[in-house]
Design a protein around this motif. Structure first.
Motif, PDB file in Angstrom:
ATOM      1  N   ARG A  39       4.515   8.063  24.285  1.00  0.00           N
ATOM      2  CA  ARG A  39       4.402   9.333  23.554  1.00  0.00           C
ATOM      3  C   ARG A  39       5.146   9.246  22.223  1.00  0.00           C
ATOM      4  N   GLU A  40       6.339   8.687  22.216  1.00  0.00           N
ATOM      5  CA  GLU A  40       7.131   8.551  20.990  1.00  0.00           C
ATOM      6  C   GLU A  40       6.450   7.601  20.005  1.00  0.00           C
ATOM      7  N   ARG A  41       5.837   6.542  20.526  1.00  0.00           N
ATOM      8  CA  ARG A  41       5.098   5.613  19.659  1.00  0.00           C
ATOM      9  C   ARG A  41       3.917   6.330  18.987  1.00  0.00           C
ATOM     10  N   LYS A  42       3.195   7.119  19.776  1.00  0.00           N
ATOM     11  CA  LYS A  42       2.058   7.863  19.227  1.00  0.00           C
ATOM     12  C   LYS A  42       2.507   8.850  18.157  1.00  0.00           C
ATOM     13  N   ILE A  43       3.605   9.546  18.427  1.00  0.00           N
ATOM     14  CA  ILE A  43       4.128  10.503  17.445  1.00  0.00           C
ATOM     15  C   ILE A  43       4.547   9.778  16.172  1.00  0.00           C
ATOM     16  N   ASN A  44       5.250   8.650  16.319  1.00  0.00           N
ATOM     17  CA  ASN A  44       5.673   7.848  15.171  1.00  0.00           C
ATOM     18  C   ASN A  44       4.461   7.410  14.353  1.00  0.00           C
ATOM     19  N   ARG A  45       3.446   6.898  15.015  1.00  0.00           N
ATOM     20  CA  ARG A  45       2.236   6.440  14.321  1.00  0.00           C
ATOM     21  C   ARG A  45       1.515   7.601  13.637  1.00  0.00           C
ATOM     22  N   LYS A  46       1.404   8.722  14.334  1.00  0.00           N
ATOM     23  CA  LYS A  46       0.702   9.882  13.783  1.00  0.00           C
ATOM     24  C   LYS A  46       1.360  10.367  12.493  1.00  0.00           C
ATOM     25  N   TYR A  47       2.675  10.547  12.514  1.00  0.00           N
ATOM     26  CA  TYR A  47       3.350  11.096  11.339  1.00  0.00           C
ATOM     27  C   TYR A  47       3.503  10.061  10.227  1.00  0.00           C
ATOM     28  N   SER A  48       3.644   8.811  10.587  1.00  0.00           N
ATOM     29  CA  SER A  48       3.685   7.760   9.559  1.00  0.00           C
ATOM     30  C   SER A  48       2.344   7.668   8.843  1.00  0.00           C
ATOM     31  N   LYS A  49       1.264   7.733   9.615  1.00  0.00           N
ATOM     32  CA  LYS A  49      -0.072   7.690   9.028  1.00  0.00           C
ATOM     33  C   LYS A  49      -0.311   8.915   8.151  1.00  0.00           C
ATOM     34  N   SER A  50       0.198  10.052   8.592  1.00  0.00           N
ATOM     35  CA  SER A  50       0.062  11.284   7.821  1.00  0.00           C
ATOM     36  C   SER A  50       0.745  11.152   6.457  1.00  0.00           C
ATOM     37  N   ILE A  51       1.894  10.523   6.435  1.00  0.00           N
ATOM     38  CA  ILE A  51       2.612  10.312   5.164  1.00  0.00           C
ATOM     39  C   ILE A  51       1.760   9.470   4.223  1.00  0.00           C
ATOM     40  N   VAL A  52       1.224   8.381   4.730  1.00  0.00           N
ATOM     41  CA  VAL A  52       0.400   7.497   3.899  1.00  0.00           C
ATOM     42  C   VAL A  52      -0.820   8.255   3.372  1.00  0.00           C
ATOM     43  N   THR A  53      -1.488   8.972   4.254  1.00  0.00           N
ATOM     44  CA  THR A  53      -2.688   9.709   3.868  1.00  0.00           C
ATOM     45  C   THR A  53      -2.377  10.744   2.794  1.00  0.00           C
ATOM     46  N   GLN A  54      -1.306  11.488   2.978  1.00  0.00           N
ATOM     47  CA  GLN A  54      -0.930  12.515   2.000  1.00  0.00           C
ATOM     48  C   GLN A  54      -0.514  11.897   0.666  1.00  0.00           C
ATOM     49  N   MET A  55       0.205  10.789   0.720  1.00  0.00           N
ATOM     50  CA  MET A  55       0.640  10.135  -0.517  1.00  0.00           C
ATOM     51  C   MET A  55      -0.537   9.548  -1.298  1.00  0.00           C
ATOM     52  N   MET A  56      -1.572   9.116  -0.614  1.00  0.00           N
ATOM     53  CA  MET A  56      -2.707   8.479  -1.282  1.00  0.00           C
ATOM     54  C   MET A  56      -3.738   9.480  -1.786  1.00  0.00           C
ATOM     55  N   HIS A  57      -3.755  10.667  -1.225  1.00  0.00           N
ATOM     56  CA  HIS A  57      -4.793  11.642  -1.565  1.00  0.00           C
ATOM     57  C   HIS A  57      -4.885  11.934  -3.064  1.00  0.00           C
ATOM     58  N   SER A  58      -3.817  12.390  -3.662  1.00  0.00           N
ATOM     59  CA  SER A  58      -3.845  12.756  -5.093  1.00  0.00           C
ATOM     60  C   SER A  58      -4.144  11.578  -6.007  1.00  0.00           C
ATOM     61  N   PRO A  59      -3.505  10.407  -5.803  1.00  0.00           N
ATOM     62  CA  PRO A  59      -3.853   9.281  -6.664  1.00  0.00           C
ATOM     63  C   PRO A  59      -5.332   8.877  -6.566  1.00  0.00           C
ATOM     64  N   LEU A  60      -5.889   8.915  -5.370  1.00  0.00           N
ATOM     65  CA  LEU A  60      -7.296   8.535  -5.217  1.00  0.00           C
ATOM     66  C   LEU A  60      -8.217   9.520  -5.929  1.00  0.00           C
ATOM     67  N   ILE A  61      -7.939  10.805  -5.796  1.00  0.00           N
ATOM     68  CA  ILE A  61      -8.738  11.832  -6.487  1.00  0.00           C
ATOM     69  C   ILE A  61      -8.573  11.666  -8.005  1.00  0.00           C
ATOM     70  N   GLY A  62      -7.349  11.477  -8.448  1.00  0.00           N
ATOM     71  CA  GLY A  62      -7.074  11.310  -9.874  1.00  0.00           C
ATOM     72  C   GLY A  62      -7.766  10.095 -10.458  1.00  0.00           C
ATOM     73  N   MET A  63      -7.755   8.985  -9.729  1.00  0.00           N
ATOM     74  CA  MET A  63      -8.421   7.770 -10.204  1.00  0.00           C
ATOM     75  C   MET A  63      -9.902   8.026 -10.422  1.00  0.00           C
ATOM     76  N   LYS A  64     -10.504   8.669  -9.471  1.00  0.00           N
ATOM     77  CA  LYS A  64     -11.938   8.958  -9.558  1.00  0.00           C
ATOM     78  C   LYS A  64     -12.234   9.826 -10.781  1.00  0.00           C
ATOM     79  N   GLN A  65     -11.418  10.836 -11.004  1.00  0.00           N
ATOM     80  CA  GLN A  65     -11.625  11.735 -12.147  1.00  0.00           C
ATOM     81  C   GLN A  65     -11.405  11.021 -13.473  1.00  0.00           C
ATOM     82  N   ILE A  66     -10.362  10.218 -13.555  1.00  0.00           N
ATOM     83  CA  ILE A  66     -10.060   9.500 -14.797  1.00  0.00           C
ATOM     84  C   ILE A  66     -11.191   8.542 -15.154  1.00  0.00           C
TER      85      ILE A  66
END
Length: 124
Positions: A39-66
């Protein structure tokens, strides 16, 4: 749409690199904390993945627009590749695509001469 096609492999490379970093970090955490429950491994993976996804969202959208709104797309794409050090990841992606691509077969020559679809003959 056509003006953003050049960014697609770069975005894929950035996502791939991001998730490789995520995978490596999560594995290191799990190795340093061997007593984690499943359970702790799943929680760690879930929130770590969430950080990556959130951090990449704006740069990816911005790149496409630029890329879509600038005429000097080649320079912008090169800058993005440099900025995120994506050269190696892009090379990996090219090799994967090359291995996965199948020869372009001409259906006209592959199908049996008397093959039909419904009442329409494929060959004359």
């Amino acid at each position: 749409m056509l003006s953003t096609l050049g960014i697609t492999p770069i975005m894929a490379a950035l996502r791939s690199k991001s998730f490789s970093i995520y995978e490596e970090a999560v594995n290191q955490i799990e190795n340093k904390l061997p007593g984690l429950t499943e359970r702790e491994r799943k929680i760690n993976r879930k929130y770590s993945k969430s950080i990556v996804t959130q951090m990449m969202h704006s740069p990816l959208i911005g790149m496409k627009q630029i890329v879509a709104t600038n005429s000097n797309q080649k320079e912008i794409l090169d800058l993005i590749i440099q900025l995120f050090s994506l050269e190696e990841e892009i090379d990996k992606q090219r090799k994967i695509r090359k291995c996965n691509s199948k020869p372009n077969l001409d259906l006209f020559n592959v199908l049996h001469p008397f093959t039909t679809f419904g009442n329409i003959p494929v060959h004359s």
